[in-house]
Design a protein around this motif. Structure first.
Motif, PDB file in Angstrom:
ATOM      1  N   ARG A  20      33.060  43.969  50.960  1.00  0.00           N
ATOM      2  CA  ARG A  20      33.825  43.888  49.715  1.00  0.00           C
ATOM      3  C   ARG A  20      34.147  45.278  49.174  1.00  0.00           C
ATOM      4  N   VAL A  21      33.194  46.197  49.306  1.00  0.00           N
ATOM      5  CA  VAL A  21      33.445  47.585  48.899  1.00  0.00           C
ATOM      6  C   VAL A  21      34.567  48.177  49.744  1.00  0.00           C
ATOM      7  N   ALA A  22      34.514  47.925  51.048  1.00  0.00           N
ATOM      8  CA  ALA A  22      35.548  48.439  51.943  1.00  0.00           C
ATOM      9  C   ALA A  22      36.915  47.872  51.591  1.00  0.00           C
ATOM     10  N   LEU A  23      36.966  46.599  51.199  1.00  0.00           N
ATOM     11  CA  LEU A  23      38.236  45.976  50.811  1.00  0.00           C
ATOM     12  C   LEU A  23      38.835  46.677  49.598  1.00  0.00           C
ATOM     13  N   ILE A  24      38.037  46.887  48.570  1.00  0.00           N
ATOM     14  CA  ILE A  24      38.534  47.546  47.356  1.00  0.00           C
ATOM     15  C   ILE A  24      39.002  48.960  47.672  1.00  0.00           C
ATOM     16  N   ASP A  25      38.228  49.670  48.470  1.00  0.00           N
ATOM     17  CA  ASP A  25      38.587  51.038  48.842  1.00  0.00           C
ATOM     18  C   ASP A  25      39.890  51.058  49.635  1.00  0.00           C
ATOM     19  N   ARG A  26      40.042  50.149  50.577  1.00  0.00           N
ATOM     20  CA  ARG A  26      41.273  50.087  51.376  1.00  0.00           C
ATOM     21  C   ARG A  26      42.483  49.769  50.504  1.00  0.00           C
ATOM     22  N   LEU A  27      42.309  48.864  49.541  1.00  0.00           N
ATOM     23  CA  LEU A  27      43.414  48.530  48.646  1.00  0.00           C
ATOM     24  C   LEU A  27      43.819  49.722  47.786  1.00  0.00           C
ATOM     25  N   ALA A  28      42.833  50.459  47.300  1.00  0.00           N
ATOM     26  CA  ALA A  28      43.136  51.654  46.510  1.00  0.00           C
ATOM     27  C   ALA A  28      43.887  52.672  47.357  1.00  0.00           C
ATOM     28  N   ARG A  29      43.462  52.853  48.611  1.00  0.00           N
ATOM     29  CA  ARG A  29      44.138  53.796  49.502  1.00  0.00           C
ATOM     30  C   ARG A  29      45.551  53.332  49.848  1.00  0.00           C
ATOM     31  N   ALA A  30      45.776  52.010  49.788  1.00  0.00           N
ATOM     32  CA  ALA A  30      47.106  51.470  50.067  1.00  0.00           C
ATOM     33  C   ALA A  30      48.025  51.516  48.852  1.00  0.00           C
ATOM     34  N   GLY A  31      47.483  51.955  47.697  1.00  0.00           N
ATOM     35  CA  GLY A  31      48.333  52.149  46.532  1.00  0.00           C
ATOM     36  C   GLY A  31      48.017  51.314  45.315  1.00  0.00           C
ATOM     37  N   ARG A  76      45.580  48.879  39.673  1.00  0.00           N
ATOM     38  CA  ARG A  76      44.790  47.957  38.847  1.00  0.00           C
ATOM     39  C   ARG A  76      44.230  46.914  39.793  1.00  0.00           C
ATOM     40  N   ILE A  77      42.912  46.865  39.904  1.00  0.00           N
ATOM     41  CA  ILE A  77      42.270  45.978  40.868  1.00  0.00           C
ATOM     42  C   ILE A  77      41.236  45.116  40.146  1.00  0.00           C
ATOM     43  N   GLU A  78      41.411  43.795  40.234  1.00  0.00           N
ATOM     44  CA  GLU A  78      40.368  42.892  39.749  1.00  0.00           C
ATOM     45  C   GLU A  78      39.324  42.845  40.851  1.00  0.00           C
ATOM     46  N   ALA A  79      38.259  43.606  40.646  1.00  0.00           N
ATOM     47  CA  ALA A  79      37.339  43.924  41.729  1.00  0.00           C
ATOM     48  C   ALA A  79      36.216  42.916  41.898  1.00  0.00           C
ATOM     49  N   VAL A  80      35.735  42.366  40.786  1.00  0.00           N
ATOM     50  CA  VAL A  80      34.565  41.499  40.826  1.00  0.00           C
ATOM     51  C   VAL A  80      34.681  40.429  39.757  1.00  0.00           C
ATOM     52  N   SER A  81      33.763  39.464  39.855  1.00  0.00           N
ATOM     53  CA  SER A  81      33.653  38.418  38.845  1.00  0.00           C
ATOM     54  C   SER A  81      32.184  38.261  38.485  1.00  0.00           C
ATOM     55  N   PHE A  82      31.883  38.272  37.187  1.00  0.00           N
ATOM     56  CA  PHE A  82      30.504  38.158  36.722  1.00  0.00           C
ATOM     57  C   PHE A  82      30.203  36.689  36.399  1.00  0.00           C
ATOM     58  N   VAL A  83      29.981  35.919  37.457  1.00  0.00           N
ATOM     59  CA  VAL A  83      29.757  34.484  37.338  1.00  0.00           C
ATOM     60  C   VAL A  83      28.435  34.130  38.011  1.00  0.00           C
ATOM     61  N   ARG A  84      28.040  32.876  37.858  1.00  0.00           N
ATOM     62  CA  ARG A  84      26.789  32.423  38.458  1.00  0.00           C
ATOM     63  C   ARG A  84      26.921  32.357  39.974  1.00  0.00           C
ATOM     64  N   PRO A  85      26.049  33.031  40.708  1.00  0.00           N
ATOM     65  CA  PRO A  85      26.158  33.041  42.161  1.00  0.00           C
ATOM     66  C   PRO A  85      25.907  31.682  42.806  1.00  0.00           C
ATOM     67  N   ASP A  86      25.193  30.793  42.119  1.00  0.00           N
ATOM     68  CA  ASP A  86      24.963  29.471  42.690  1.00  0.00           C
ATOM     69  C   ASP A  86      26.227  28.619  42.645  1.00  0.00           C
ATOM     70  N   VAL A 108      42.309  54.622  39.358  1.00  0.00           N
ATOM     71  CA  VAL A 108      42.252  53.183  39.617  1.00  0.00           C
ATOM     72  C   VAL A 108      41.467  52.507  38.508  1.00  0.00           C
ATOM     73  N   ASP A 109      42.069  51.501  37.870  1.00  0.00           N
ATOM     74  CA  ASP A 109      41.374  50.692  36.874  1.00  0.00           C
ATOM     75  C   ASP A 109      40.689  49.523  37.571  1.00  0.00           C
ATOM     76  N   LEU A 110      39.418  49.327  37.265  1.00  0.00           N
ATOM     77  CA  LEU A 110      38.633  48.247  37.850  1.00  0.00           C
ATOM     78  C   LEU A 110      38.416  47.158  36.800  1.00  0.00           C
ATOM     79  N   ILE A 111      38.839  45.963  37.126  1.00  0.00           N
ATOM     80  CA  ILE A 111      38.759  44.833  36.207  1.00  0.00           C
ATOM     81  C   ILE A 111      37.629  43.909  36.645  1.00  0.00           C
ATOM     82  N   GLY A 112      36.830  43.462  35.682  1.00  0.00           N
ATOM     83  CA  GLY A 112      35.805  42.467  35.932  1.00  0.00           C
ATOM     84  C   GLY A 112      36.137  41.179  35.210  1.00  0.00           C
ATOM     85  N   LEU A 113      36.183  40.075  35.948  1.00  0.00           N
ATOM     86  CA  LEU A 113      36.460  38.778  35.336  1.00  0.00           C
ATOM     87  C   LEU A 113      35.164  38.214  34.769  1.00  0.00           C
ATOM     88  N   VAL A 114      35.235  37.665  33.563  1.00  0.00           N
ATOM     89  CA  VAL A 114      34.061  37.073  32.921  1.00  0.00           C
ATOM     90  C   VAL A 114      34.437  35.709  32.363  1.00  0.00           C
TER      91      VAL A 114
END
Length: 310
Positions: free
Chosen positions: A26-37, A40-50, A71-77
């Protein structure tokens, strides 16, 4: 007219896939997207893992990211608890989801819309205290899989309540891909003229092959009230879907959307790449790791004209 493209692949693109990716991928995905241009990246979601195991370890993902200047990193809540987690991270923006129908709200977040609006106010307070921007996304605004069409008189009070929170951005989401272009105009018109509006964003799925038509309709709005710009969510490769929406399929694809905007003469903020090849490569890379086919078409057909500069 300027369009901001918000890359939601690391969040919405992964949350409905059967294969769960590890933190390193997942880290590699975000990094690759940033390198591709992506800027604003919705990077993660703070939800229940179950409930959404694909989104577990949000803090670990953010901690492991390299420096991403500009790069702006967005967290969904989904509630205050998620916002408090996000406030302790490097997220620059929190995105609170409020479904506009009670049935979807109960299934997605365990509370009716009115209660979630109260929680949205708490999320705004948490974000402001942490120096983070905050947006609210109104889920199933174009139609609900359980309650059917959403009428303006049902949606208008929800919009009014969110605007009263003084958020930085308001988003209308076609969570299950039932929207059509006239609805784009109708939803934007729900914001009263007497109110100074926040930034405006739309989230489209291509479930019934109308996502790109809806995106184009958003670029045709009279955006003079919104600083002359609108934001559109998109997911690399067209991956995505909501775990709590039956038959939900992918988002509009970032590379296909950028091709449409560029060929249509629509300016994209932050100097979006003219060469869409890197995004196509990211989609292919992600497809292999998810064992799931790319939904975008640009990688199959190729850019046109090849290597265009505009």
């Amino acid at each position: 007219m300027t369009v901001d493209v918000v890359e939601v692949g690391p969040r919405d693109g992964l949350q409905n896939e059967s294969r769960t990716l590890d933190v390193e991928t997942r880290v590699a995905l975000i990094d690759r997207l940033a390198r591709a241009g992506a800027r604003r990246i919705e990077a993660v979601s703070f939800v229940r893992p179950d409930r959404v195991p694909q989104m577990a370890h949000a803090e670990e993902v953010l901690d492991a990211l390299p420096s991403l200047p500009g790069v702006d990193l967005i967290g969904l809540v989904l509630n205050r608890r998620g916002a408090e987690r996000a406030a302790r991270t490097r997220c620059t923006e929190l995105n609170m989801v409020v479904p506009v129908t009670d049935t979807f709200a109960e299934r997605n977040q365990g509370a009716p819309t009115a209660v979630l609006l109260e929680q949205a106010a708490e999320v705004v307070d948490v974000a402001r205290a942490a120096g983070q921007r905050v947006s609210v996304t109104l889920a199933v605004a174009f139609g609900c899989p359980f309650e059917g069409p959403v009428k303006a008189d049902q949606l208008a009070p929800v919009v009014e309540a969110v605007l009263a929170l003084d958020v930085d951005e308001l988003a209308f989401a076609d969570t299950v891909g039932v929207g059509v272009p006239p609805q784009v105009d109708a939803l934007a018109a729900l914001i009263p003229d007497a109110i100074t509006p926040p930034r405006l964003r739309f989230h489209f799925h291509n479930t019934r092959n109308t996502g790109y038509a809806n995106a184009w309709a958003a670029t045709r709005l009279d955006l003079s009230r919104y600083g002359g710009r609108v934001a559109l969510d998109a997911s690399v490769g067209g991956f995505g879907g909501c775990p709590f929406a039956p038959a939900a399929t992918g988002n509009i694809a970032t590379e296909d959307l950028l091709h449409l905007l560029r060929r249509g003469g629509v300016a994209v903020a932050d100097a979006a790449p003219h060469d869409l090849g890197p995004l196509v490569d990211v989609a292919s890379w992600l497809s292999e790791r998810l064992a799931s086919p790319v939904q975008a078409l640009l990688g199959r057909a190729g850019d046109f004209p090849s290597g265009e500069r505009s």
